[in-house]
Design an enzyme around this catalytic site. Structure first.
Site, mmCIF file in Angstrom:
data_model
loop_
_atom_site.group_PDB
_atom_site.id
_atom_site.type_symbol
_atom_site.label_atom_id
_atom_site.label_comp_id
_atom_site.label_asym_id
_atom_site.label_seq_id
_atom_site.Cartn_x
_atom_site.Cartn_y
_atom_site.Cartn_z
ATOM 1 N N HIS A 181 11.748 29.306 20.933
ATOM 2 C CA HIS A 181 12.715 28.204 20.714
ATOM 3 C C HIS A 181 13.898 28.699 19.884
ATOM 4 C CE1 HIS A 181 13.285 23.576 20.396
ATOM 5 N NE2 HIS A 181 14.453 24.209 20.502
ATOM 6 N N ARG A 195 13.141 21.167 26.720
ATOM 7 C CA ARG A 195 12.031 20.769 25.848
ATOM 8 C C ARG A 195 10.720 21.054 26.570
ATOM 9 N NH1 ARG A 195 15.053 20.924 22.217
ATOM 10 N NH2 ARG A 195 15.780 19.223 20.910
HETATM 11 C C1 GLV Z 1 17.681 22.573 19.871
HETATM 12 O O1 GLV Z 1 16.659 22.542 20.458
HETATM 13 C C2 GLV Z 1 18.600 21.456 19.764
HETATM 14 O O2 GLV Z 1 18.305 20.357 20.253
HETATM 15 O O3 GLV Z 1 19.691 21.662 19.181
#
Ligand code: GLV
Length: 309
Positions: free
Chosen positions: A272, A224
């Site tokens: 991401h 994150r």
């Molecule tokens: C992606 O970031 C997840 O938490 O699956």
């Protein structure tokens, strides 16, 4: 009875279709359509708008549709005392492992470097590294970190892991706690962050930690954005202590276009997308948890109320 899907990324219909396919008997609604709020027992959620979970008087389970649940706790109106579940999925773990391995191999073979040389018309071979020369340190040996560790061991890397408790993974040297962190970092050439984001891990990737890595270390953050102190990373890249950073996650997503990461020559970005939940693979465990909920059985992949992951 029924499930409401709450997410803002345009994928409500995709999840709805997958749920209909696997369990046509369960009523499923998108949160923006007309639906009987008092009938909703489960909310299937990804990055919900603040307060959107508050209007369901009979909600009994909040299911994250991804591995992470940190976004839920950002909502001050998150209903308390309702079980939260997360996704543990073979493909989510394998996709993450393949992404991180691709980044590690790109570093070994200097692929980012040559891409720049190519753009400048430069022909200049530089020494590459071998798997046997590399120690990879993984922070976080949960469902994702464990699969990555096993895959790296299989390829012949030296692998060590630092996690909340000792993890016994064949071929992986285990470290835990703040007293063992320095030793773990000292010998880590490529640091991979796969920790859950909690108050205890927020900002963990900071100058004090980077300084303990050997000069020239690489950072891979696929957990994150909140784990990383952006300014500390930039400083450590600019002063040459760190060689590069591969980032998939950011404090703000999409990353604002004026953020210095975009143009930094030592930062390699992906949007991401290292590993995303595959609806067809994930929906069976959501349906199974809905069945368990209805029959009062223990839920799969329940998030700890104290640890918050
Ligand atoms: C992606 O970031 C997840 O938490 O699956």
């Amino acid at each position: 009875m029924g499930i409401v899907i709450i997410r803002q990324d345009g994928k409500i219909d995709l999840w709805k279709e997958a749920l209909k396919l696997h369990a046509p008997q369960i009523p499923v609604y998108g949160y923006l359509e007309d639906h009987p709020k008092e009938a909703i027992k489960m909310a299937l959620v990804w990055k919900q708008p603040e307060g959107s979970l508050a209007g369901y008087p009979n909600l009994e389970c909040i299911a994250s549709s991804g591995a992470g649940v940190d976004f839920l706790f950002e909502d001050p109106q998150l209903p308390t005392h309702i079980p939260i579940t997360r996704v543990v999925d073979e493909y989510l773990a394998k996709d993450m492992s393949e992404h991180v391995m691709a980044l590690i191999f790109a570093q070994l073979k200097n692929l980012y470097h040559y891409k720049v040389d190519q753009g400048n018309g430069v022909w200049k071979p530089i020494p590459y590294k071998r798997i046997v020369d590399m120690t990879i340190g993984i922070m976080g040996l949960g469902a994702l970190g464990t699969v990555l560790a096993n895959d790296l061991v299989h390829f012949g890397f030296t692998v060590q892991g630092w996690s909340g408790s000792y993890k016994n993974i064949k071929g992986v040297k285990a470290f835990t706690g703040s007293q063992e962190q320095a030793e773990f970092l000292r010998s880590t050439q490529i640091l991979v962050c796969l920790l859950p984001l909690t108050p205890a891990t927020t900002g963990i990737l900071n100058s004090a930690l980077f300084e303990q890595l050997p000069k020239g270390a690489h950072i891979i953050n696929v957990a994150r954005g909140g784990h990383l102190v952006d300014g500390d990373l930039l400083q450590m890249l600019d002063n040459g202590h760190l060689s590069s950073a591969c980032l998939d996650v950011y404090h703000q997503e999409p990353l604002p276009t004026d953020h210095p990461f975009w143009k930094h020559p030592k930062v390699h970005m992906t949007p991401h997308y290292a590993s995303v939940s595959d609806t067809n693979s994930v929906v069976p465990q959501i349906v199974e948890n809905y069945r368990r909920l209805m029959s009062g059985e223990v839920l799969l992949h329940r998030v700890s109320e104290t640890k918050k992951y």
